[in-house]
Design an enzyme around this catalytic site. Structure first.
Site, mmCIF file in Angstrom:
data_model
loop_
_atom_site.group_PDB
_atom_site.id
_atom_site.type_symbol
_atom_site.label_atom_id
_atom_site.label_comp_id
_atom_site.label_asym_id
_atom_site.label_seq_id
_atom_site.Cartn_x
_atom_site.Cartn_y
_atom_site.Cartn_z
ATOM 1 C CB THR A 1 -0.924 0.002 1.237
ATOM 2 O OG1 THR A 1 -1.678 -1.210 1.238
ATOM 3 C CG2 THR A 1 -1.883 1.175 1.208
ATOM 4 N N GLY B 1 -0.330 8.807 9.660
ATOM 5 C CA GLY B 1 -0.368 8.737 8.189
ATOM 6 C C GLY B 1 0.083 10.025 7.536
ATOM 7 C CB ILE C 1 -1.445 14.062 10.372
ATOM 8 C CG1 ILE C 1 -2.858 13.554 10.102
ATOM 9 C CG2 ILE C 1 -1.452 15.309 11.243
ATOM 10 C CD1 ILE C 1 -3.579 13.066 11.365
ATOM 11 C CG ASP D 1 -1.272 0.913 14.959
ATOM 12 O OD1 ASP D 1 -0.328 0.731 14.168
ATOM 13 O OD2 ASP D 1 -2.007 1.914 14.928
ATOM 14 C CE LYS E 1 -0.041 4.344 13.866
ATOM 15 N NZ LYS E 1 -1.428 4.079 13.453
#
Lengths: 322, 322
Positions: free
Chosen positions: A13, A135, A137, A202, A206
């Site tokens: 992706t 992502g 941002i 996840d 982060k």
């Protein structure tokens, strides 16, 4: 025109989205803005149909990462393989060989933050990972650069789109957790095995990265107290609503004096807080600095082009300085 | 430790806030992060009580701007005088002499965008103005750098805190325009003569700057169609509420094909749009890029320390590259 050579590890992706933006969608615009021509010289990818779908010359494909980390015709390595140790080892080699590295891989960055930054420092290469949190941002770059004059006191984030989508649908549509999860899987916002998202793994990766940047203190992700959303019930959501707010999965770290505290957990957010308006698969990062006060960055936390946008921003920043 | 010499023109709100952050509040933190020591060598200021209040050596004060634009001991000039032509002339001289310039002065930047950028290009000095739009919000740097891989299609902003405060109070407290304006003046959010804010002149300056950065097209602020908020009535606000939204003063520019359209005007924003949650004196900039999608930056658009934060971010960026 200056030429900069790129290698992409993995045409999934994000790797595919990066190539799409840099070499097709916005190729001319980027050349005009930067005066730089970007050439894809190598791809680490076994699936030749992915090269074909993107129109990449098959002769770029290699299967041995050393042919990239040692190559003379590679200036910047984009690591978009996924995984943890395997990509981290390749990134470390590339950095030690003086090649700058860009990655969206939060798990690999969070687990290997210190060794990868050390490798970059040793050779003077750059290690950038804007796409690893939120992502598209551009919050990490802002925290490190435009906001570098601030002492941060708190960072809070809705940094996982899957769980935010599920909680939004539970609140707005009255769906159960299971129904909302099934819908998220159908729409491609959740994986078949949703554990890493719904259990906050996840988000902890982060938060580890955000904490390193905001507080110059590295907390390994496994040391972050974490509670996912699989235990959130409709009555929790109703109770939050009756108190004038919403439940959001919040990754947060606070510094009070020398004490840093951090957690990932479902949290009550009052409706008048800017994070309450962050719905569905959107992400937001909310930071407080002692000069700037409260700031929020809002946008798409996933997807080929949004995440590719952040990777391309990092590539351009490195290329400008080469 | 590398030393970088700074001159500040005008010790008003932003000039004072910049000095406060750089030389007092976060001095040690900034030195540790950057490895750079910043020295204030010159100040253009007649009011010696301002130097005294900030603890600045009186021998730094000069009253002739040439003593700054020609000085050997000035690397970066911070222009925080206010006004348009006078500060622009000084900035141009400084840039042509190879000194980088940082300014929060939107009126001067918007009116002189092309000649100041040309002066910077001619000498290779840097011209940065992050603080000129949205105060502490690092949107301009993000648009120019981290988002440089995007073709922007739209930018919308709540870029004037005074008018946003007035419209918020009319909506939430039921105050008339006159009552809300009086309260804003009492709280220091509005000037005694509020024309530049309430008639959208300030917002048009900021839109001119945003348009230049997003679309590489300079529109002089006086060419921007503009309608302020002095004609907004309680019945307009009630009507918006009954349709599920709010009235906000929106500065916006859109590109469709080769056609750029732009305006500053009171605009209906539905409650589920992220800009609807931007209340009181807060600002937000909402951009759409063809890769990243929709992004919003939210924070404090004014004040000594928030705006100083943006100036200091620009100073650090320049100093890192010296």
């Amino acid at each position: 025109m200056k030429n900069v050579n790129i290698a992409i590890l993995g045409l999934g992706t994000v790797g595919g989205g990066t190539y799409e933006i840099l070499s097709k969608l916005n190729k001319k615009l980027i050349e005009t803005r930067t005066g730089i021509n970007f050439t894809l010289t190598k791809v680490l990818e076994r699936d030749m149909s992915k090269l074909e779908a993107l129109g990449i010359d098959p002769s770029c494909a290699v299967t041995d990462p050393d042919l990239i980390t040692n190559a003379d015709d590679v200036d910047i390595v984009v690591e978009s393989l996924g995984g943890i140790d395997f990509p981290a080892d390749i990134m470390e080699k590339a950095l030690l060989n003086g090649k700058s590295v860009v990655t969206p891989n939060k798990a690999a960055v969070a687990a290997n933050f210190e060794r990868l930054n050390k490798a970059a420092k040793a050779s003077g290469a750059q290690f950038r990972f804007e796409a690893s949190v939120g992502g598209g941002i551009p919050a990490l770059t802002a925290i490190k650069e435009a906001l570098a004059g601030n002492r941060f006191t708190e960072v809070m984030g809705i940094v996982n789109g899957t769980t935010n989508y599920i909680l939004t649908k539970m609140g707005e549509e009255g769906w159960s957790y299971e129904e909302a999860l099934k819908d998220a899987q159908k729409k491609g916002f959740a994986e078949a095995d949703p554990t890493a998202d719904v259990e906050g793994i996840d988000a902890a990766n982060k938060l580890s990265i955000l904490t390193s940047l905001c507080f110059d203190e590295y907390i390994p992700p496994e040391e972050i107290t974490r509670e996912g959303i699989s235990g959130v019930t409709m009555s929790d959501i109703e109770e939050a609503r009756s108190k004038g707010g919403k439940i959001k999965l919040i990754a947060s770290a606070k510094k009070r004096g020398a004490i840093l505290s951090y957690s990932v957990k479902p949290t009550f957010i009052p409706n008048d807080h800017p994070l309450a308006g962050v719905s569905n698969e959107f992400n937001a990062i909310y930071v407080t600095g002692n000069a700037v006060g409260e700031l929020m960055f809002y946008g798409k936390g996933a997807g080929a082009l949004p995440t590719g946008s952040a990777v391309v921003g990092d590539i351009i920043a490195i290329a400008n300085s080469l």
